[in-house]
Design an enzyme around this catalytic site. Structure first.
Site, PDB file in Angstrom:
ATOM      1  N   CYS A  20       3.915   9.913  11.882  1.00 43.04           N
ATOM      2  CA  CYS A  20       3.899  10.788  10.716  1.00 43.04           C
ATOM      3  C   CYS A  20       2.871  11.875  10.949  1.00 43.04           C
ATOM      4  CB  CYS A  20       3.577  10.029   9.432  1.00 43.04           C
ATOM      5  SG  CYS A  20       4.199  10.927   7.983  1.00 43.04           S
ATOM      6  N   CYS A  62       1.068  13.204   8.205  1.00 47.91           N
ATOM      7  CA  CYS A  62       0.136  13.314   7.068  1.00 47.91           C
ATOM      8  C   CYS A  62      -1.306  12.970   7.415  1.00 47.91           C
ATOM      9  CB  CYS A  62       0.610  12.481   5.882  1.00 47.91           C
ATOM     10  SG  CYS A  62       0.869  10.731   6.238  1.00 47.91           S
ATOM     11  N   HIS A 105       0.350  16.474   3.747  1.00 52.09           N
ATOM     12  CA  HIS A 105       1.771  16.173   3.579  1.00 52.09           C
ATOM     13  C   HIS A 105       2.368  15.713   4.904  1.00 52.09           C
ATOM     14  CE1 HIS A 105       2.568  16.968  -0.595  1.00 52.09           C
ATOM     15  NE2 HIS A 105       1.708  17.986  -0.526  1.00 52.09           N
ATOM     16  N   CYS A 106       3.565  15.105   4.815  1.00 51.37           N
ATOM     17  CA  CYS A 106       4.140  14.435   5.988  1.00 51.37           C
ATOM     18  C   CYS A 106       4.941  15.373   6.895  1.00 51.37           C
ATOM     19  CB  CYS A 106       5.016  13.268   5.532  1.00 51.37           C
ATOM     20  SG  CYS A 106       4.114  12.077   4.527  1.00 51.37           S
ATOM     21  N   LYS A 120      12.499   4.986   1.884  1.00 48.47           N
ATOM     22  CA  LYS A 120      11.084   4.931   1.484  1.00 48.47           C
ATOM     23  C   LYS A 120      10.935   5.671   0.168  1.00 48.47           C
ATOM     24  CE  LYS A 120       6.484   6.402   2.941  1.00 48.47           C
ATOM     25  NZ  LYS A 120       5.669   6.884   4.064  1.00 48.47           N
ATOM     26  N   ARG A 170      -3.512   5.110   1.594  1.00 48.75           N
ATOM     27  CA  ARG A 170      -3.932   6.512   1.740  1.00 48.75           C
ATOM     28  C   ARG A 170      -5.441   6.594   1.873  1.00 48.75           C
ATOM     29  NH1 ARG A 170       0.448   9.293  -2.444  1.00 48.75           N
ATOM     30  NH2 ARG A 170       2.267   8.679  -1.214  1.00 48.75           N
ATOM     31  N   ARG A 194       4.638  13.571  -3.088  1.00 54.77           N
ATOM     32  CA  ARG A 194       5.675  13.437  -2.060  1.00 54.77           C
ATOM     33  C   ARG A 194       7.078  13.274  -2.662  1.00 54.77           C
ATOM     34  NH1 ARG A 194       1.855  12.867   1.918  1.00 54.77           N
ATOM     35  NH2 ARG A 194       0.584  10.980   2.081  1.00 54.77           N
ATOM     36  N   LYS A 196      11.089   0.324   1.808  1.00 60.30           N
ATOM     37  CA  LYS A 196       9.664   0.330   1.491  1.00 60.30           C
ATOM     38  C   LYS A 196       9.401   1.037   0.180  1.00 60.30           C
ATOM     39  CE  LYS A 196       5.600   2.700   3.107  1.00 60.30           C
ATOM     40  NZ  LYS A 196       5.046   3.645   4.023  1.00 60.30           N
ATOM     41  N   SER A 205       0.493  -1.550   0.934  1.00 62.64           N
ATOM     42  CA  SER A 205      -0.916  -1.807   0.590  1.00 62.64           C
ATOM     43  C   SER A 205      -1.102  -2.188  -0.879  1.00 62.64           C
ATOM     44  CB  SER A 205      -1.739  -0.568   0.937  1.00 62.64           C
ATOM     45  OG  SER A 205      -1.250   0.577   0.267  1.00 62.64           O
ATOM     46  N   TYR A 215       0.253  -7.048   5.401  1.00 62.49           N
ATOM     47  CA  TYR A 215      -1.179  -7.259   5.629  1.00 62.49           C
ATOM     48  C   TYR A 215      -1.529  -8.738   5.531  1.00 62.49           C
ATOM     49  CZ  TYR A 215      -1.004  -2.259   4.962  1.00 62.49           C
ATOM     50  OH  TYR A 215      -0.669  -0.937   5.087  1.00 62.49           O
TER      51      TYR A 215
HETATM   52  C1  PBG Z   1       2.490   7.659   5.955  1.00 61.86           C
HETATM   53  C2  PBG Z   1       2.630   6.250   5.508  1.00 61.86           C
HETATM   54  C3  PBG Z   1       2.317   5.708   4.254  1.00 61.86           C
HETATM   55  C4  PBG Z   1       2.517   4.342   4.348  1.00 61.86           C
HETATM   56  C5  PBG Z   1       2.975   4.070   5.641  1.00 61.86           C
HETATM   57  N1  PBG Z   1       3.055   5.261   6.331  1.00 61.86           N
HETATM   58  C6  PBG Z   1       1.762   6.357   3.033  1.00 61.86           C
HETATM   59  C7  PBG Z   1       2.527   7.395   2.336  1.00 61.86           C
HETATM   60  O1  PBG Z   1       3.702   7.640   2.581  1.00 61.86           O
HETATM   61  O2  PBG Z   1       1.891   7.998   1.475  1.00 61.86           O
HETATM   62  C8  PBG Z   1       2.254   3.345   3.257  1.00 61.86           C
HETATM   63  C9  PBG Z   1       1.832   2.002   3.734  1.00 61.86           C
HETATM   64  C10 PBG Z   1       1.105   1.185   2.727  1.00 61.86           C
HETATM   65  O3  PBG Z   1       0.912   1.592   1.558  1.00 61.86           O
HETATM   66  O4  PBG Z   1       0.695   0.078   3.104  1.00 61.86           O
HETATM   67  N2  PBG Z   1       3.625   8.430   5.825  1.00 61.86           N
HETATM   68 ZN    ZN Z   2       3.192  10.657   6.088  1.00 62.26          ZN
END
Ligand code: PBG
Ligand code: ZN
Length: 322
Positions: free
Chosen positions: A105, A107, A114-115, A190, A200, A212, A242, A269, A308
């Site tokens: 990614c 970001c 941003h991604c 996602k 984050r 996003r 996800k 997370s 995790y």
């Molecule tokens: C980055 C990314 C994110 C996560 C995995 N890759 C965060 C987002 O999209 O803001 C989230 C993983 C997590 O919350 O454990 N693109």
């Molecule tokens: Zn990202």
């Protein structure tokens, strides 16, 4: 047995369920062949650019940011307990014993957080805010994925949700001779979730302005999620949903729409932090609750679980069933 008894058994035998799950092993038999196993777990790990770092992440209890020099010591014992796979956020490195996935990614590395890459075209909704350049983003993401492949990743996992990036990555891998040796795991469905907050903080990847919602899926959008499974047709080897717990219908849809692709789920997370916080409040037992969640994932059709809780499951799965 009298005639009346036989009639009685005949009428009710299919309704009496308890006998089928009284014994702990008999309960295991009820999983219809879909056991939670250590092989299913992929452990997300945050890599720090300080090679000797071992930094506590306050929003993710029990998780740390690791420097490259500390990884062997941290992961060695986990490998001994049965860890098979990790997904790295940050710099990749060769850990020969593990299936090594790299999150792809932008970001964590863009100034705006941003991604993708911003376009110079006007935004028709918020004229003061930039919008994404999908084509340039997909191209850049493909370059990053290829760099990870060259560095030794077994699997690249784009999490950006830009249109067209799976095709772009697959093409880049194939044109450079990695098409037959690198797994492409797509974060296909996602959602724009409130559950990414602790991540984050851990990855320093919060957007500095905006959100996003124009690239991650709206939480109400089952139809869009089903359409996003088109990543299979663009060359994804594994499809991911996800977050997981609030999206089990999507996991089930994904498994049904693409029965020939493994379905991965990310227990993100915020889900992890929520489960830990609830256990600390005495709402439930941590292990029982963690099992209840991953069993729901496997029931819905997942066969890969990014969590995790991975180090905990490596211990728990060796304990006798209750
Ligand atoms: C980055 C990314 C994110 C996560 C995995 N890759 C965060 C987002 O999209 O803001 C989230 C993983 C997590 O919350 O454990 N693109
Ligand atoms: Zn990202």
């Amino acid at each position: 047995m009298s005639n009346t008894d036989a009639t009685h058994a005949g009428a009710y035998s299919r309704s009496v369920l308890h006998g089928g799950y009284h014994h702990p092993l008999a309960r295991k038999y009820q999983n219809q062949g879909r056991n939670v196993t250590k092989d299913m777990f992929m452990y997300p790990i945050f890599i720090s650019d300080d090679p000797d770092a071992e930094e506590v992440i306050s929003s993710l209890p029990g998780q740390k940011r690791w420097g490259v020099n500390k990884l062997e010591g941290f992961l060695g014992p986990l490998v001994k307990s049965g860890l098979r796979s990790v997904i790295l956020f940050g710099v990749p490195m060769k850990m020969k014993k593990l299936f090594l996935a790299c999150d792809v990614c932008l970001c964590e590395y863009t100034s705006h957080g941003h991604c993708g890459i911003m376009s110079s075209l006007p935004n028709p909704v918020h004229s003061d805010q930039p919008t994404l350049d999908a084509e340039a983003s997909a191209q850049r993401i493909a370059e990053v994925a290829l760099a990870y492949a060259k560095a030794g990743a077994h699997c690249v996992a784009p999490s950006d949700m830009m249109d067209g990036r799976i095709r772009a990555i697959k093409t880049a891998l194939m044109e450079n001779g990695y098409g037959n040796r690198v797994t492409l795991m797509s974060y296909s469905a996602k959602f724009a979730s409130s559950l990414y907050g602790p991540f984050r903080e851990a990855a320093g990847s919060a957007p500095s302005s905006g959100n996003r919602k124009c690239y991650q899926l709206p939480p109400n959008a089952r139809g869009l999620a089903r359409r996003a499974i088109r990543d299979a047709a663009e060359g994804a080897d594994i499809l991911m949903v996800k977050p997981t717990l609030p999206y089990l219908d999507i996991v089930s849809d994904c498994a049904q729409l693409e029965p020939d692709h493994p379905v991965a789920v990310y227990q993100v997370s915020g889900e992890y932090a929520m489960i830990v916080a609830g256990a600390e409040k005495g709402i439930y037992d941590l292990k029982q609750m963690a099992f209840e969640t991953v069993e729901s994932f496997v029931r819905a059709g997942a066969s890969i679980i990014l969590s995790y809780f991975t180090p905990d499951f490596l211990v728990w799965l060796d304990e006798p069933e209750e």
